[in-house]
Design an enzyme around this catalytic site. Structure first.
Site: not given
Ligand SMILES: [Zn+2]
Length: 140
Positions: A94, A100, A102
């Protein structure tokens, strides 16, 4: 202090890059993408959260339900037959410390590996086109 680029996008810095906004999440194409997996996007919480463990269950439910919607829309938008969905939590992978998820469009024979053997940097215009294609595919 370097401002978080995802918080900037969350606050509306470049709406053409945003494929979808929900109450507490948004979707943008990533800058570096595998050649055979174009349309790789991120689903992010609108507020800055670093780790999965720092996200409230309701926020995770929203982020992952959006990831589910996007996993279907990439079929229409990018001709995928499926997708690979993953999240890196802190070191080593990260890099941008804003949580987040993907969503990578997949198709047979795409040779997908983690980490990627090679990625290309997309232009902003290419990413905006992807956001627009995904926006159309997500429209009700
Ligand atoms: Zn942030």
């Amino acid at each position: 202090v370097v401002p978080c680029p995802f918080c900037e996008l969350a606050s509306g810095a470049d709406e053409d890059l945003v494929a979808l906004r929900t109450q507490d999440a948004f979707v943008v194409p990533v800058t570096h993408q595998r050649r055979l997996n174009r349309g790789h996007v991120l689903v992010l919480p609108a507020r800055h959260v670093t780790r999965l463990a720092d996200a409230e269950p309701a926020l995770l439910a929203e982020v992952y339900s959006v990831a589910g919607r996007v996993s279907m829309a990439v079929r229409t938008a990018f001709g995928a037959t499926g997708s690979t969905i993953f999240q890196n939590d802190e070191s080593p992978d990260q890099v941008l410390m804003h949580l987040h998820v993907h969503v990578v469009p997949r198709r047979a024979g795409d040779g997908f590996t983690m980490p990627a053997a090679a990625k290309d940097e997309l232009t902003r215009a290419e990413r905006c086109e992807q956001a627009a294609a995904l926006r159309r595919a997500l429209a009700p």
